[in-house]
Write a protein that holds these residues in place. Structure first.
Motif, short mmCIF file in Angstrom:
data_model
loop_
_atom_site.label_atom_id
_atom_site.label_comp_id
_atom_site.label_asym_id
_atom_site.label_seq_id
_atom_site.Cartn_x
_atom_site.Cartn_y
_atom_site.Cartn_z
N CYS A 180 36.92 49.59 44.01
CA CYS A 180 37.06 48.11 43.60
C CYS A 180 35.79 47.54 43.96
CB CYS A 180 38.38 47.24 44.20
SG CYS A 180 38.58 45.75 43.43
N SER A 181 35.66 46.41 43.16
CA SER A 181 34.37 45.56 43.43
C SER A 181 34.70 44.42 44.54
CB SER A 181 34.08 44.93 42.19
OG SER A 181 34.88 44.14 41.67
N ASN A 182 33.77 43.48 45.03
CA ASN A 182 34.16 42.41 45.94
C ASN A 182 35.47 41.56 45.40
OD1 ASN A 182 31.55 43.10 46.22
ND2 ASN A 182 31.17 41.82 47.79
N ASN A 183 36.38 41.46 46.37
CA ASN A 183 37.46 40.69 46.13
C ASN A 183 37.26 39.41 47.04
OD1 ASN A 183 40.56 42.78 46.44
ND2 ASN A 183 38.69 43.17 45.65
N TYR A 184 38.03 38.35 46.39
CA TYR A 184 38.02 37.02 46.92
C TYR A 184 39.44 36.50 46.93
CZ TYR A 184 37.93 34.87 42.46
OH TYR A 184 38.08 34.59 41.09
N GLY A 185 39.76 35.49 47.57
CA GLY A 185 41.00 34.97 47.86
C GLY A 185 41.77 34.52 48.74
N LEU A 193 31.33 36.72 52.76
CA LEU A 193 30.19 35.44 52.09
C LEU A 193 31.11 34.23 51.65
CD1 LEU A 193 27.83 34.50 51.12
CD2 LEU A 193 28.64 35.45 48.56
N ILE A 194 32.43 34.30 50.81
CA ILE A 194 33.10 33.13 50.50
C ILE A 194 33.61 32.43 51.52
CG2 ILE A 194 34.67 32.34 48.90
CD1 ILE A 194 33.92 34.19 46.63
N PRO A 195 34.76 32.97 52.23
CA PRO A 195 35.20 31.88 53.29
C PRO A 195 34.37 31.43 54.34
CG PRO A 195 36.12 34.25 53.54
CD PRO A 195 35.18 34.32 52.13
N LEU A 196 33.07 32.12 54.73
CA LEU A 196 32.35 31.69 55.68
C LEU A 196 31.60 30.65 55.01
CD1 LEU A 196 29.89 34.04 57.89
CD2 LEU A 196 28.93 32.08 56.33
N MET A 197 31.28 30.46 53.73
CA MET A 197 30.47 29.57 53.07
C MET A 197 31.27 28.27 53.25
SD MET A 197 27.53 30.38 53.06
CE MET A 197 26.55 31.93 53.03
N ASP A 218 30.30 41.58 41.96
CA ASP A 218 31.02 41.62 40.78
C ASP A 218 32.31 41.23 41.22
OD1 ASP A 218 32.53 42.08 38.51
OD2 ASP A 218 31.82 44.20 38.38
N TRP A 219 32.66 40.03 41.36
CA TRP A 219 33.84 39.32 42.08
C TRP A 219 35.26 39.42 41.32
CZ3 TRP A 219 32.99 38.06 47.13
CH2 TRP A 219 31.96 37.83 47.31
N LEU A 220 36.36 39.89 41.99
CA LEU A 220 37.63 40.13 41.43
C LEU A 220 38.73 39.24 42.41
CD1 LEU A 220 39.06 41.58 39.08
CD2 LEU A 220 39.67 43.07 40.92
N TYR A 221 39.55 38.57 41.65
CA TYR A 221 40.61 38.11 42.29
C TYR A 221 41.66 38.82 42.98
CZ TYR A 221 43.95 34.09 43.83
OH TYR A 221 44.67 33.32 44.46
N VAL A 222 41.97 38.59 44.25
CA VAL A 222 42.47 39.71 45.05
C VAL A 222 43.89 40.19 44.19
CG1 VAL A 222 43.72 38.13 46.64
CG2 VAL A 222 43.20 40.28 47.37
N GLU A 223 44.64 39.14 43.79
CA GLU A 223 45.92 39.58 43.31
C GLU A 223 45.60 40.59 41.98
OE1 GLU A 223 49.95 37.28 41.96
OE2 GLU A 223 48.07 36.64 40.94
N ASP A 224 44.40 40.44 41.34
CA ASP A 224 44.10 41.45 40.20
C ASP A 224 44.05 42.79 40.85
OD1 ASP A 224 44.54 39.93 38.02
OD2 ASP A 224 42.49 38.96 38.30
N HIS A 225 43.37 42.86 42.02
CA HIS A 225 43.08 44.10 42.56
C HIS A 225 44.52 44.79 43.06
CE1 HIS A 225 41.07 46.46 46.14
NE2 HIS A 225 41.60 47.20 45.36
N CYS A 226 45.35 43.75 43.47
CA CYS A 226 46.74 44.33 44.11
C CYS A 226 47.45 44.92 42.99
CB CYS A 226 47.65 43.19 44.62
SG CYS A 226 46.75 42.58 46.28
N LYS A 227 47.40 44.26 41.88
CA LYS A 227 48.18 44.55 40.42
C LYS A 227 47.90 45.98 39.84
CE LYS A 227 49.21 40.10 38.71
NZ LYS A 227 48.92 39.09 37.77
N ALA A 228 46.37 46.40 40.07
CA ALA A 228 45.57 47.53 39.63
C ALA A 228 46.13 48.63 40.72
CB ALA A 228 44.22 47.42 39.62
N PHE A 302 37.11 33.79 36.96
CA PHE A 302 36.43 33.42 38.27
C PHE A 302 36.69 31.79 38.37
CE2 PHE A 302 33.03 32.21 41.07
CZ PHE A 302 33.41 33.07 42.09
N ALA A 303 36.50 30.99 37.32
CA ALA A 303 36.45 29.74 37.33
C ALA A 303 37.76 28.96 38.25
CB ALA A 303 36.20 28.96 36.25
N ASP A 304 39.03 29.62 37.80
CA ASP A 304 40.23 29.17 38.21
C ASP A 304 40.43 29.83 39.67
OD1 ASP A 304 40.91 28.00 35.72
OD2 ASP A 304 41.54 30.13 35.05
N GLY A 305 40.03 31.37 39.96
CA GLY A 305 40.19 32.03 41.18
C GLY A 305 39.53 31.26 42.24
N ILE A 306 38.30 30.79 41.88
CA ILE A 306 37.41 30.24 42.84
C ILE A 306 38.05 28.93 43.42
CG2 ILE A 306 35.53 29.28 41.68
CD1 ILE A 306 35.06 30.98 45.04
#
Ligand code: NAD
Ligand code: TYD
Length: 343
Positions: A180-185, A193-197, A218-228, A302-306
């Motif tokens: 998977c690519s970089n997750n955020y959530g 990166l994201i939580p540090l900032m 290439d950012w992916l919302y963590v729940e989408d990774h879990c579904k995969a 991404f706009a919603d996930g972030i």
């Protein structure tokens, strides 16, 4: 079914446990986690009392302990999230990455061979493919892109992937791998990166962008990774690797500015600092295979996930303030104290 989830007290593992318990209440989830600096029991508090959930504090390198757990639980599926996961830490101290990410994986798979399982799933990363040039937006990582790693972290993950495929070929172990690519959530450790900032911006502290900040992830919302992963362990083909990503490439500097905008903080907080050694330029996944074979598509834009993510960090300050008040201060000083601020 009984599913052992290793590393379930960390970022993606905990999100996966919440997803599974909700989506498949008929299954039993056993979380195995050593509770390193990156794991927190407070994260799992909402599910701790569920009848079909058990937490076991255990290191995946502990062969005796792992075998005993397999004997007790007779798991059907293993999903291995447990890993040392931060590139910057791997540059400082590679050894623990090799021990946990490679040796730990081999211990888990030996237990699978000894006791028999339906599926061993290895949670891997797109970083095993190395990086792509920033000026070639036409290039993507495919499942058959050669492994070509850069950091001790990605090398340890790639080595584990090779071992997983070796156990499949040599012993016939029923395995799958996802990259998977970089997750955020929610629940991401504030070294990333994201939580540090978010944490620094809220404290009006400098926002340390490595180099020019033009590197692309290439950012992916963590729940989408879990579904995969849920689809792969239930419907994926044995011996196959699946890339997971949502075609959402962004430069680091864009992400940091977006966080400033959302929190109403000035860009003057941004500090360009000494670059990461061996810094990968661009990651970009081609997820065609998982889409065509398993029908997976990312669902969170991404706009919603972030927005959801930033709001989560605003609503759960106790979770991350507790983390950054302890040993994290020494980590931060060591990692950022000596980085030069660039003009
Ligand atoms: P994380 O660092 O947040 O969590 C790792 C968890 O593993 C922690 O709970 C930690 O206590 C546990 N752990 C570490 N060493 C252990 C050991 N020896 N025995 C048992 N438990 C141990 O990591 P994450 O971001 O949730 O990543 C999970 C997995 O997903 C990793 O394998 C990582 O390589 C992979 N991955 C992460 C990303 C990402 O963007 N975060 C992207 C692709 C793949
Ligand atoms: P990170 O979240 O560590 O994930 P990875 O290195 O696995 O992609 O970093 C994401 C990007 O952000 C990466 O290009 C490095 C950069 N970065 C910074 O510029 N400053 C920071 O303080 C951190 C942690 C990362």
């Amino acid at each position: 079914m009984t599913i052992i989830v290793t590393g379930g007290a960390g970022f993606i593992g905990s999100n996966f446990i919440f997803y599974e318990l909700d989506k498949h209440p008929e299954d039993r989830i056993v979380c195995l986690d050593a509770l390193t600096y990156a794991g927190s029991l407070s994260t799992l508090q909402p599910v701790m009392d569920k009848e079909n959930f058990r937490f076991v504090k255990l290191d995946i390198r502990d062969r005796e302990g792992v075998y005993k757990l397999f004997e007790e639980e007779k798991p059907d599926i293993i999903v291995n999230f447990a890993a040392e996961s931060h590139v910057d830490r791997s540059i400082e101290n590679p050894t623990i990455f090799l021990e946990t990410n490679i040796i730990g994986t081999s211990v888990l798979m030996d237990a699978c061979r000894k006791y028999g399982i339906q599926r061993y799933h290895q949670v891997s990363t797109d970083e095993v493919y190395g990086d792509l040039p920033i000026d070639r937006p036409d290039l993507f990582f495919h499942e058959d892109t050669p492994i070509h790693t850069s950091s001790p972290y990605s090398t340890s993950k790639a080595s584990a992937d090779l071992l997983v495929m070796a156990y499949h070929r040599t012993y016939g172990l029923p395995v799958t791998i996802s990259r998977c690519s970089n997750n955020y959530g929610p629940y991401q450790f504030p070294e990333k990166l994201i939580p540090l900032m978010i944490a620094n911006a809220l404290a009006d502290k400098p926002l340390p962008v490595y180099g020019e900040g033009k590197n692309v992830r290439d950012w992916l919302y963590v729940e989408d990774h879990c579904k995969a992963i849920d689809l792969i362990i239930r419907k994926g083909k044995e011996g196959e690797t699946y890339n997971i990503g949502g075609h959402n490439e962004m430069q680091n500097i864009q992400i940091v500015k977006l966080i400033c905008d959302y929190l109403g903080k000035p860009y003057s907080l941004i500090e360009h600092v000494t670059d990461r050694k061996g810094h990968d330029q661009r990651y970009a996944i081609d997820p065609t295979k998982i889409h065509e074979e398993l029908g997976w598509l990312p669902e969170t834009m991404f706009a919603d996930g972030i927005k959801k993510t930033i709001q989560w960090y605003l609503d759960h300050k106790d979770w991350w303030e507790n983390i950054i008040s302890g040993e994290y201060q020494n980590y931060y000083q060591k990692m950022y104290g000596s980085r030069k601020v660039l003009d």
